[in-house]
Design a protein around this motif. Structure first.
Motif, PDB file in Angstrom:
ATOM      1  N   UNK A 115      36.027  45.904  27.614  1.00 21.56           N
ATOM      2  CA  UNK A 115      35.246  46.091  28.840  1.00 21.56           C
ATOM      3  C   UNK A 115      34.849  47.539  29.075  1.00 21.56           C
ATOM      4  N   UNK A 116      35.731  48.488  28.698  1.00 23.07           N
ATOM      5  CA  UNK A 116      35.484  49.889  29.046  1.00 23.07           C
ATOM      6  C   UNK A 116      35.527  50.852  27.876  1.00 23.07           C
ATOM      7  N   UNK A 117      35.776  50.372  26.676  1.00 19.65           N
ATOM      8  CA  UNK A 117      35.826  51.271  25.539  1.00 19.65           C
ATOM      9  C   UNK A 117      37.165  51.969  25.410  1.00 19.65           C
TER      10      UNK A 117
ATOM     11  N   UNK B 284      39.050  53.477  32.813  1.00 16.34           N
ATOM     12  CA  UNK B 284      39.470  54.146  34.048  1.00 16.34           C
ATOM     13  C   UNK B 284      40.943  53.858  34.340  1.00 16.34           C
ATOM     14  N   UNK B 285      41.582  54.700  35.160  1.00  9.62           N
ATOM     15  CA  UNK B 285      42.999  54.490  35.483  1.00  9.62           C
ATOM     16  C   UNK B 285      43.269  53.138  36.139  1.00  9.62           C
ATOM     17  N   UNK B 286      42.270  52.595  36.811  1.00  6.43           N
ATOM     18  CA  UNK B 286      42.437  51.319  37.520  1.00  6.43           C
ATOM     19  C   UNK B 286      42.003  50.125  36.677  1.00  6.43           C
ATOM     20  N   UNK B 287      41.878  50.310  35.364  1.00  2.00           N
ATOM     21  CA  UNK B 287      41.294  49.276  34.506  1.00  2.00           C
ATOM     22  C   UNK B 287      42.047  47.951  34.572  1.00  2.00           C
ATOM     23  N   UNK B 288      43.365  47.980  34.531  1.00  2.00           N
ATOM     24  CA  UNK B 288      44.134  46.730  34.515  1.00  2.00           C
ATOM     25  C   UNK B 288      43.945  45.969  35.823  1.00  2.00           C
ATOM     26  N   UNK B 289      43.995  46.683  36.927  1.00  2.00           N
ATOM     27  CA  UNK B 289      43.798  46.043  38.227  1.00  2.00           C
ATOM     28  C   UNK B 289      42.380  45.502  38.357  1.00  2.00           C
ATOM     29  N   UNK B 290      41.414  46.270  37.883  1.00  2.00           N
ATOM     30  CA  UNK B 290      40.023  45.810  37.940  1.00  2.00           C
ATOM     31  C   UNK B 290      39.815  44.605  37.033  1.00  2.00           C
ATOM     32  N   UNK B 291      40.474  44.596  35.882  1.00  2.00           N
ATOM     33  CA  UNK B 291      40.410  43.436  34.993  1.00  2.00           C
ATOM     34  C   UNK B 291      40.894  42.187  35.717  1.00  2.00           C
TER      35      UNK B 291
END
Length: 217
Positions: free
Chosen positions: A70-72, A76-83
């Protein structure tokens, strides 16, 4: 990357649950359909997430793999939560009748990531691979008419380039190239089957038509 079409991730006693007639298509634009009509998938991130899961149907795709897709390499630091938010929205699209708070039955949370349940024959890419494998066996057995019929059905599943809207991602490029190579082999096998079946006139007409379309005549 593991090939599409692995349906061995469930135990024999586990229940399959999908919406009525749910079908996934990646041999061209990404589309999901049910007997009640097309599924609206939402934003680009949800489409990207679904496409990743469809490269490994019925298998757990780790969170870190999905985040990278999703982000390469620099999420971002919030990637897991955003996922998790993207998973929730995709789950709502795929399972609109699921009671609030109930566990997913199509898009499942399973350590260390997520798993998408896909019924046998419900993903066009796996259907393509199954048909071409059966055709190759038929061709080897001398059943050339059957082989040609299976290969025409397989090639007819294509609506464009596989994973065509995800060619800016590593997984999209890898799967697109892999399937394109299989498509070329299937076309060569179909030509062989047609020649052995005595369909010379049809092949000449097809070749002439393809040449005319290529040169715009």
């Amino acid at each position: 990357m593991q090939a599409l079409g692995a349906f061995g991730a469930f135990s024999s006693g586990e229940r399959w649950t999908t919406l009525p007639g749910m079908r996934f298509q990646v041999l061209g634009p990404l589309e999901v359909e049910t007997d009640n009509g097309p599924v609206v998938l939402g934003g680009q991130k949800e489409r990207l997430l679904l496409a990743q899961l469809l490269t490994r149907p019925n298998q757990v795709v780790p969170v870190e793999t999905l985040v990278r897709g999703l982000w390469g390499e620099q999420p971002p630091p919030t990637a897991v939560k955003t996922l998790q938010s993207h998973v929730k929205r995709l789950r709502q699209a795929l399972e609109p009748g699921r009671p609030r708070g109930a566990a997913g039955e199509v898009l499942i949370t399973r350590q260390p990531g997520y798993l998408l349940r896909v019924s046998p024959g419900a993903l066009d890419a796996t259907r393509f691979e199954e048909l071409t494998a059966n055709a190759r066996r038929a061709l080897g057995d001398g059943s050339v008419e059957l082989a040609g019929s299976l290969l025409r059905e397989a090639l007819g599943l294509w609506r464009g380039r596989a994973f065509e809207e995800f060619l800016d991602t590593d997984f999209g490029v890898a799967e697109s190239h892999r399937l394109a190579e299989l498509r070329l082999v299937a076309l060569e096998d179909r030509i062989e089957a047609d020649l052995r079946s005595g369909r010379h006139r049809e092949l000449v007409a097809e070749t002439t038509r393809a040449a005319s379309e290529s040169f715009g005549t």
